[in-house]
Design an enzyme around this catalytic site. Structure first.
Site, PDB file in Angstrom:
ATOM      1  N   GLU A  10       0.868  -1.178   0.000  1.00  0.00           N
ATOM      2  CA  GLU A  10       0.000   0.000   0.000  1.00  0.00           C
ATOM      3  C   GLU A  10       0.902   1.224   0.000  1.00  0.00           C
ATOM      4  O   GLU A  10       1.682   1.422   0.935  1.00  0.00           O
ATOM      5  CB  GLU A  10      -0.910   0.028   1.231  1.00  0.00           C
ATOM      6  N   ASP A  53      -6.576   9.532   9.168  1.00  0.00           N
ATOM      7  CA  ASP A  53      -5.294   9.043   9.672  1.00  0.00           C
ATOM      8  C   ASP A  53      -4.972   9.605  11.046  1.00  0.00           C
ATOM      9  O   ASP A  53      -5.303  10.750  11.368  1.00  0.00           O
ATOM     10  CB  ASP A  53      -4.169   9.398   8.694  1.00  0.00           C
ATOM     11  N   TYR A  82     -11.144  -4.160   2.630  1.00  0.00           N
ATOM     12  CA  TYR A  82     -10.269  -3.773   3.731  1.00  0.00           C
ATOM     13  C   TYR A  82     -11.155  -3.533   4.952  1.00  0.00           C
ATOM     14  O   TYR A  82     -11.914  -2.569   4.989  1.00  0.00           O
ATOM     15  CB  TYR A  82      -9.524  -2.496   3.336  1.00  0.00           C
TER      16      TYR A  82
END
Length: 263
Positions: free
Chosen positions: A49, A60, A175
């Protein structure tokens, strides 16, 4: 069949789970970052990734945010990230690369141009965390038509009503975000993850890979044992932040990969 599809087919044939490693492109600088991603496959990484730094990375945690800031300060751009993929492809034509980031840099470049450039650079899939399924016509469908996998995130708050919408145009793999919150915020638990992975797999034939909160070979093994593989990002990026050498980071990654592969 994309490189991602082939990788999972090969892993299934070997009876192995996948190990996915996240690296921020250009952190702490272009050359060091390229050296690291070139070394990942030999350390056991099945899929890379490649993070595209962005000024407002809302999903994040601090570790990834700081990595993006360092990369931007060092001059990393979308062009340089694509060039990094091209340079990687000069010596490795089999390891899948998933570009992970936010839509703004892609939008600014233009979707059609970006997809042409990404395909030419050897990118295999995209994770764009701020484009919901309702916006699939914006990038997801064009990406699929261009031969790129579009990987969607499912979370602990993705309920049974929402899940079909999340899965409808996803390809490559799903994911699953193991915790509620930002990257690097908490530890993943196989006990919590297992029923959620089973719920997702009941609705799709795609592999389900679990990320967020995995920092050790033991946790990588535990999580991979209840899923199709494990993703580690913040724990790797933290070593870059600490100034560890490429060899030190690769040794850490190798341990994580071995953990996932033991599952």
């Amino acid at each position: 069949m994309t490189r991602i599809d082939r990788k999972f087919a090969d892993l299934r044939a070997e009876g192995k789970k996948a190990f996915v490693a996240y690296v921020m492109a250009g952190d702490p600088d272009y050359d060091s970052s390229l050296d690291l991603i070139k070394a990942l496959p030999a350390a056991g990484v099945d899929i890379i990734e490649l993070g595209q730094p962005f000024t407002d990375p809302m999903a994040d945690g601090p570790t990834i945010q700081l990595a993006g800031q360092r990369a931007l300060k060092a001059g990393q751009t979308l062009d340089k990230t694509l060039q990094m993929a091209r340079a990687f492809r000069e010596t490795d034509d089999s390891t899948p690369i998933v570009m992970m980031g936010y839509y703004n840099p892609i939008y600014n470049r233009g979707v059609e141009r970006f997809l042409d450039d990404a395909k030419d650079a050897g990118i295999d899939g995209l994770i764009v965390v701020d484009l919901p399924p309702e916006e699939d016509d914006e990038l997801c469908i064009p990406a699929q038509n261009a031969g790129l996998n579009f990987i969607r995130l499912a979370t602990p708050t993705t309920d049974d009503k929402r899940l079909p919408k999340v899965l409808q145009n996803t390809s490559g793999f799903v994911y699953y975000v193991s915790i509620t919150g930002i990257t690097g915020a908490a530890a993943a638990s196989a006990t919590d993850v297992a029923p959620e992975v089973a719920r997702i797999k009941a609705s799709t034939d795609l592999p389900v890979i679990v990320g967020f909160g995995i920092r050790s070979p033991e946790t990588a093994q535990e999580i991979a044992s209840v899923a199709d593989g494990a993703v580690v990002g913040s724990a790797i990026v933290k070593l870059v932040e600490e100034g560890k050498s490429t060899s030190e980071i690769v040794a850490f990654v190798k341990g994580l990969a071995e953990g996932a592969h033991r599952a």
